[in-house]
Design an enzyme around this catalytic site. Structure first.
Site, short mmCIF file in Angstrom:
data_model
loop_
_atom_site.label_atom_id
_atom_site.label_comp_id
_atom_site.label_asym_id
_atom_site.label_seq_id
_atom_site.Cartn_x
_atom_site.Cartn_y
_atom_site.Cartn_z
N CYS A 77 0.84 -1.21 0.00
CA CYS A 77 0.00 0.00 0.00
C CYS A 77 0.87 1.25 0.00
CB CYS A 77 -0.93 -0.02 1.20
SG CYS A 77 -2.07 1.40 1.27
N CYS A 123 -6.27 -4.04 7.12
CA CYS A 123 -7.48 -3.22 7.20
C CYS A 123 -8.65 -3.80 6.42
CB CYS A 123 -7.18 -1.80 6.73
SG CYS A 123 -6.82 -1.65 4.95
#
Length: 362
Positions: free
Chosen positions: A98, A196
């Site tokens: 990410c 997440c």
């Protein structure tokens, strides 16, 4: 441009930069997959409530706030990579992916295209320019427990030149106190969860539901190739695992390797988990342009592992060899290995599996 996740760290970063005289714009990324339910309480770093929390903070600080849709890129570069690595017998690190592809590549490109000078985040690490070396460097955050330099080793010189990390000199508690001083509503917001986008069940269930190929059971083998039992699928195991093997051998056994060529889980005794060496691919170096013939470093083989003294050497095809001074337990293919010299990040790469070492890295 400050990447605002709706948490205390990025919110405080925005407040500090405004106080320092920067013209601050807050941006929240829509990366949440539409077919994934939000986390309980919606406190995840990319949850549906993050946009609203970030917007409230931006309004309080008097800065503009925008939302950018990065869902497709996140699905490709983070979620698909996460699933593929597990299917191929590796243990991935989605936070690093990410940071590399979303925040400090795609978002930075967007910021520069809009005429902005910097992107800023709430990571606990430090960026500075070293005039003697003529390079931008990355250093650990002052808070040794919260230091996030491990997940930032992919920085290029161009990215470092346009990145601000205002929390690097603070501890987490100091950041919360600063947030309270500014009256930020997220000052005591809980930490986000590690993965997440895995919100229901665990990562195994997530992979099972989203994998495009069937997850096949296969043999559990000892180091001599003897079949000891059956596993449920390579993604459900990782190096160092002891529990959940379903073996009645009279002694504890540990996963020492995953072999996708044979679709096999390899087990052994605890001492079989110890390694004096590893090879790493996809290396990125911050301290130098290229790795010298030999370098004394300390090494982290996972985010929470202690640093281990080692010697770093270049190999063919951009691969690096790490030789530890003392053997390390459960060196896990797919995880990042990050090299340090004192507080400075030398660089890092991805730990290779034994079956990858037979194929030149491209």
């Amino acid at each position: 441009m400050v990447a605002m996740s709706g948490g205390v760290d990025s919110s405080t970063a925005a407040a500090l930069l405004k106080e320092q005289g920067y013209e601050v714009i807050g941006v929240t990324l829509e990366i949440w997959p539409l077919d994934v339910p939000p986390p309980p309480g919606e406190v995840g770093c990319c949850s549906l409530s993050a946009v609203e929390d970030a917007r409230r903070v931006a309004h309080l600080l008097g800065i503009p706030h925008y939302v950018l849709n990065f869902r497709s890129l996140f699905a490709e570069k983070v979620i698909d990579y996460f699933i593929t690595d597990y299917l191929e017998g590796r243990t991935p690190n989605p936070c690093i992916a990410c940071n590399r592809f979303i925040k400090f590549e795609a978002l930075l490109r967007k910021a520069l295209a809009l005429g902005m000078d910097y992107i800023a985040t709430g990571h606990y690490a430090r960026v500075f320019y070293d005039g003697e070396r003529g390079r931008y460097l990355l250093a650990k955050g002052r808070d040794s427990y919260k230091d996030q330099s491990y997940v930032l080793y992919t920085f290029t010189q161009e990215q470092l030149a346009h990145t601000l990390l205002p929390l690097g000199e603070y501890t987490k508690e100091e950041v919360r106190e600063i947030a309270e001083m500014y009256g930020l509503p997220v000052a005591r917001k809980p930490e986000s969860q590690e993965i997440c986008f895995v919100t229901v069940g665990d990562y195994r269930e997530f992979i099972r539901e989203r994998a495009r190929v069937p997850i096949r059971p296969g043999p559990i083998l000892d180091l001599k190739g003897k079949i000891l039992g059956q596993h449920q699928g390579l993604p459900y195991y990782t190096v160092g695992q002891r529990r959940g093997l379903g073996l009645a051998t009279g002694r504890p056994l540990f996963v020492v390797a995953l072999d996708p060529r044979r679709n096999a889980v390899i087990v052994g005794d605890e001492e079989d988990l110890l390694s004096y060496k590893l090879l790493a691919r996809d290396n990125n170096y911050i301290l130098w342009d290229e790795l010298p013939p030999e370098a004394e470093v300390t090494v982290k083989i996972r985010y929470r592992s202690p640093e281990a003294p080692a010697v770093l050497r270049p190999k063919a095809y951009g691969v690096a060899e790490v030789e530890f001074k003392e053997p390390q337990r459960a060196v896990t293919p797919g995880q990042a290995v990050v090299y340090y010299q004192e507080d400075l990040v030398v660089g890092g790469g991805t730990i290779m599996a034994p079956w990858e070492e037979e194929v030149p890295s491209t």
